[in-house]
Design a protein around this motif. Structure first.
Motif, PDB file in Angstrom:
ATOM      1  N   GLY A  85       0.822  -1.193   0.000  1.00 32.38           N
ATOM      2  CA  GLY A  85       0.000   0.000   0.000  1.00 32.38           C
ATOM      3  C   GLY A  85       0.856   1.242   0.000  1.00 32.38           C
ATOM      4  O   GLY A  85       2.061   1.179  -0.207  1.00 32.38           O
ATOM      5  N   ALA A  86       0.202   2.384   0.246  1.00 41.25           N
ATOM      6  CA  ALA A  86       0.919   3.655   0.213  1.00 41.25           C
ATOM      7  C   ALA A  86       0.162   4.692   1.034  1.00 41.25           C
ATOM      8  O   ALA A  86      -1.046   4.601   1.205  1.00 41.25           O
ATOM      9  CB  ALA A  86       1.052   4.133  -1.229  1.00 41.25           C
ATOM     10  N   TRP A  87       0.908   5.684   1.536  1.00 43.34           N
ATOM     11  CA  TRP A  87       0.303   6.845   2.182  1.00 43.34           C
ATOM     12  C   TRP A  87      -0.090   7.817   1.081  1.00 43.34           C
ATOM     13  O   TRP A  87       0.751   8.252   0.308  1.00 43.34           O
ATOM     14  CB  TRP A  87       1.287   7.520   3.130  1.00 43.34           C
ATOM     15  N   ILE A  88      -1.371   8.163   1.007  1.00 44.21           N
ATOM     16  CA  ILE A  88      -1.893   9.063  -0.014  1.00 44.21           C
ATOM     17  C   ILE A  88      -2.247  10.396   0.644  1.00 44.21           C
ATOM     18  O   ILE A  88      -2.920  10.418   1.680  1.00 44.21           O
ATOM     19  CB  ILE A  88      -3.162   8.473  -0.674  1.00 44.21           C
ATOM     20  N   LEU A  89      -1.800  11.489   0.059  1.00 41.17           N
ATOM     21  CA  LEU A  89      -2.109  12.821   0.577  1.00 41.17           C
ATOM     22  C   LEU A  89      -3.598  13.084   0.438  1.00 41.17           C
ATOM     23  O   LEU A  89      -4.156  12.955  -0.647  1.00 41.17           O
ATOM     24  CB  LEU A  89      -1.315  13.872  -0.203  1.00 41.17           C
ATOM     25  N   ILE A  90      -4.260  13.431   1.558  1.00 40.19           N
ATOM     26  CA  ILE A  90      -5.693  13.747   1.502  1.00 40.19           C
ATOM     27  C   ILE A  90      -5.975  15.199   1.863  1.00 40.19           C
ATOM     28  O   ILE A  90      -7.069  15.686   1.620  1.00 40.19           O
ATOM     29  CB  ILE A  90      -6.544  12.802   2.393  1.00 40.19           C
ATOM     30  N   GLN A  91      -5.000  15.887   2.452  1.00 37.62           N
ATOM     31  CA  GLN A  91      -5.148  17.312   2.727  1.00 37.62           C
ATOM     32  C   GLN A  91      -3.785  17.958   2.635  1.00 37.62           C
ATOM     33  O   GLN A  91      -2.851  17.533   3.311  1.00 37.62           O
ATOM     34  CB  GLN A  91      -5.746  17.564   4.109  1.00 37.62           C
ATOM     35  N   GLY A  92      -3.660  18.971   1.798  1.00 37.15           N
ATOM     36  CA  GLY A  92      -2.396  19.670   1.585  1.00 37.15           C
ATOM     37  C   GLY A  92      -1.946  20.447   2.807  1.00 37.15           C
ATOM     38  O   GLY A  92      -2.569  20.411   3.867  1.00 37.15           O
ATOM     39  N   ARG A  93      -0.880  21.185   2.636  1.00 41.17           N
ATOM     40  CA  ARG A  93      -0.242  21.920   3.728  1.00 41.17           C
ATOM     41  C   ARG A  93      -1.186  22.948   4.339  1.00 41.17           C
ATOM     42  O   ARG A  93      -1.737  23.794   3.653  1.00 41.17           O
ATOM     43  CB  ARG A  93       1.004  22.603   3.194  1.00 41.17           C
ATOM     44  N   THR A  94      -1.359  22.843   5.670  1.00 46.13           N
ATOM     45  CA  THR A  94      -2.161  23.789   6.435  1.00 46.13           C
ATOM     46  C   THR A  94      -1.247  24.455   7.457  1.00 46.13           C
ATOM     47  O   THR A  94      -0.609  23.754   8.249  1.00 46.13           O
ATOM     48  CB  THR A  94      -3.313  23.068   7.174  1.00 46.13           C
TER      49      THR A  94
END
Length: 156
Positions: A85-94
């Motif tokens: 599997g993989a870590w998928i970005l779900i929210q960009g830089r805050t």
């Protein structure tokens, strides 16, 4: 912002940046809380979440822990060791702001672990694993510090 199944931590974002991450990155002698695993020499994204050390502490929510480690330069997707599997970005830089000064002191990004479907190697299915990555922000080099503190959460 907490969403998509992530549980709110009892420690504030500012505490994470100023109390744990900044002193560690600056090499200051601080006592690491027992709920933070120090993997400063390792990139956290190359291991499946269930393979990371999982300390528990009453200050944390169940199935939640923190790891110090190296930042991944590939933000969109980071493969696990077994390529399961993989870590998928779900929210960009805050940005994370200091309550006292209002200045940006760090940033957070949210990832969700996805599994490869057995019959279709290209298709991914979301899991119950979340990672919130915290990084420092300095005026001279915004968001370019090599180390991060990540909160790993498994929601059932």
């Amino acid at each position: 912002m907490v969403g998509q199944g992530e549980v709110r931590c009892r420690i504030t974002d500012e505490d994470i940046i100023e109390g744990y991450l900044r002193p560690k990155v600056n090499g200051e002698a601080t006592a690491n809380p027992r709920f933070i695993v120090d993997n400063m020499g390792e990139e956290l994204y190359t291991r499946e979440p269930w393979l990371l050390p999982q300390p528990t502490d009453p200050i944390l929510n169940p199935r939640e822990w923190f790891c110090l480690g190296k930042r991944n330069s590939k933000y969109r997707q980071a493969e696990g060791v077994d390529c399961e599997g993989a870590w998928i970005l779900i929210q960009g830089r805050t940005p994370i702001l200091s309550e006292e000064s209002g200045e940006v002191i760090g940033a957070t990004m949210r990832f969700r672990y996805c599994f490869r479907k057995k019959n279709d190697k290209a298709a991914m299915a979301f899991s119950n694993w979340f990672m919130r990555q915290y990084c420092l922000c300095d005026k001279s080099k915004p968001y370019n510090t090599p180390h991060v503190l990540c909160k790993i959460t498994c929601n059932i």
